[in-house]
Design a protein around this motif. Structure first.
Motif, PDB file in Angstrom:
ATOM      1  N   GLU A 114      75.103   2.775 -37.046  1.00  0.00           N
ATOM      2  CA  GLU A 114      74.139   3.838 -37.303  1.00  0.00           C
ATOM      3  C   GLU A 114      74.554   4.686 -38.503  1.00  0.00           C
ATOM      4  O   GLU A 114      75.700   5.136 -38.587  1.00  0.00           O
ATOM      5  CB  GLU A 114      73.990   4.722 -36.064  1.00  0.00           C
ATOM      6  CG  GLU A 114      73.405   3.989 -34.871  1.00  0.00           C
ATOM      7  CD  GLU A 114      73.169   4.910 -33.687  1.00  0.00           C
ATOM      8  OE1 GLU A 114      73.407   6.130 -33.818  1.00  0.00           O
ATOM      9  OE2 GLU A 114      72.749   4.411 -32.628  1.00  0.00           O
ATOM     10  N   GLN A 138      82.572   1.926 -30.996  1.00  0.00           N
ATOM     11  CA  GLN A 138      83.161   3.196 -31.417  1.00  0.00           C
ATOM     12  C   GLN A 138      84.626   3.291 -31.007  1.00  0.00           C
ATOM     13  O   GLN A 138      85.468   3.756 -31.784  1.00  0.00           O
ATOM     14  CB  GLN A 138      82.378   4.355 -30.826  1.00  0.00           C
ATOM     15  CG  GLN A 138      80.959   4.480 -31.350  1.00  0.00           C
ATOM     16  CD  GLN A 138      80.247   5.667 -30.743  1.00  0.00           C
ATOM     17  OE1 GLN A 138      80.475   6.808 -31.138  1.00  0.00           O
ATOM     18  NE2 GLN A 138      79.367   5.417 -29.780  1.00  0.00           N
ATOM     19  N   GLY A 185      78.419   6.202 -33.384  1.00  0.00           N
ATOM     20  CA  GLY A 185      77.094   6.066 -32.803  1.00  0.00           C
ATOM     21  C   GLY A 185      76.879   4.644 -32.337  1.00  0.00           C
ATOM     22  O   GLY A 185      77.652   3.733 -32.630  1.00  0.00           O
ATOM     23  N   GLY A 186      75.821   4.413 -31.583  1.00  0.00           N
ATOM     24  CA  GLY A 186      75.554   3.063 -31.098  1.00  0.00           C
ATOM     25  C   GLY A 186      76.446   2.700 -29.938  1.00  0.00           C
ATOM     26  O   GLY A 186      76.787   3.528 -29.095  1.00  0.00           O
ATOM     27  N   GLY A 199      73.297   8.034 -40.763  1.00  0.00           N
ATOM     28  CA  GLY A 199      72.397   9.172 -40.801  1.00  0.00           C
ATOM     29  C   GLY A 199      71.541   9.172 -42.054  1.00  0.00           C
ATOM     30  O   GLY A 199      71.858   8.499 -43.044  1.00  0.00           O
ATOM     31  N   GLY A 241      80.132  11.638 -38.626  1.00  0.00           N
ATOM     32  CA  GLY A 241      79.279  11.606 -37.457  1.00  0.00           C
ATOM     33  C   GLY A 241      78.071  12.479 -37.706  1.00  0.00           C
ATOM     34  O   GLY A 241      77.922  13.076 -38.778  1.00  0.00           O
ATOM     35  N   ASP A 242      77.197  12.577 -36.721  1.00  0.00           N
ATOM     36  CA  ASP A 242      75.984  13.385 -36.890  1.00  0.00           C
ATOM     37  C   ASP A 242      76.301  14.843 -37.170  1.00  0.00           C
ATOM     38  O   ASP A 242      75.701  15.462 -38.058  1.00  0.00           O
ATOM     39  CB  ASP A 242      75.103  13.285 -35.641  1.00  0.00           C
ATOM     40  CG  ASP A 242      74.437  11.930 -35.511  1.00  0.00           C
ATOM     41  OD1 ASP A 242      74.345  11.219 -36.529  1.00  0.00           O
ATOM     42  OD2 ASP A 242      74.015  11.593 -34.392  1.00  0.00           O
TER      43      ASP A 242
END
Length: 235
Positions: free
Chosen positions: A24, A116, A110-111, A26, A135-136
């Motif tokens: 993933e 991870q 993510g995912g 962003g 990360g987010d």
């Protein structure tokens, strides 16, 4: 610089290197990376979002089991570096093949949880390869021997050990001094900053998570050379 010797890293630079994975990413992750690194490496399927963005990777490293021909065919052959063994992840293959003061990675968090965990394990295994993962809302990195960061008071600073480690700190609501952190034992998640945070640890094995806005501070700390650097693990 791309190195063709099998006994040396594939990609080497005295500046930060961006590393893109196939997980993933962003909406602004690629932009964040490309304005901070001139050299961009893809871990296998991480080449796809780069190609689609119009930026060809300088090198693609991995077992090539997740890079489809539609994207692969757009990349010059001399930028493809297959590593066929199946005992390591593509993230590990790429990170161990890069020599830089710091690697900035996206597409690895993510995912799937197992993916991870494997990535975080690699951060610890490759203790001599400083790497910051996007990360987010936060960034994660393997703690060097020492580091200082300016974190807004009240914001979360978390620690998670993958090996037994102790250390000292300043600027945390709950200091880690004399605290033994280890897998299956004491961890240090959800700590909070009171002021500028200073951390020193006695051994490798501790992951640090700080707010995403601290990315440039973390990168600059590694680039300054003042953090110290762990030696490579014996294999």
């Amino acid at each position: 610089m791309i190195n063709l010797s099998k006994k040396r890293p594939i990609v080497r630079s005295f500046e930060p290197i961006a590393l893109v994975g196939g997980g993933e990413i962003g909406p602004d992750d690629l932009e964040v990376m490309l304005i901070r690194a001139n050299t961009v490496v893809a871990a296998d399927g991480g080449a796809a979002p780069l190609v689609e963005s119009g930026r060809l990777p300088d090198a693609v490293i991995g077992d090539f089991d997740s890079l489809d021909s539609r994207h692969k065919d757009q990349i010059p052959v001399d930028r493809l570096y297959p590593i066929r063994e199946q005992n390591s992840t593509d993230f590990d293959k790429a990170l161990r093949s890069i020599d830089a003061p710091v690697v900035l990675g996206a597409g690895f968090l993510g995912g799937r949880l197992d993916h991870q965990l494997a990535v975080l394990n690699t951060l610890v295994q490759r203790q001599d390869r400083p790497c910051v993962l996007l990360g987010d809302t936060e960034v994660v990195f393997h703690a060097p021997p020492q580091i200082s960061l300016c974190i807004t008071p009240g914001d979360v600073v978390s620690f998670f050990p993958f090996q037994r480690v102790t250390g000292t700190s300043r600027g945390l609501e709950w200091p880690i001094d004399d605290l033994v952190m280890e897998p299956g034992g004491q961890v240090g998640t959800s700590n909070r900053a009171l002021a500028d945070v200073e951390l020193a640890v006695d051994a490798p094995g501790l992951l640090v998570m700080v707010p995403r806005y601290a990315l440039d501070q973390v990168m600059q700390a590694f680039l300054s050379g003042q953090t110290g650097r762990w030696p490579a693990r014996a294999e």
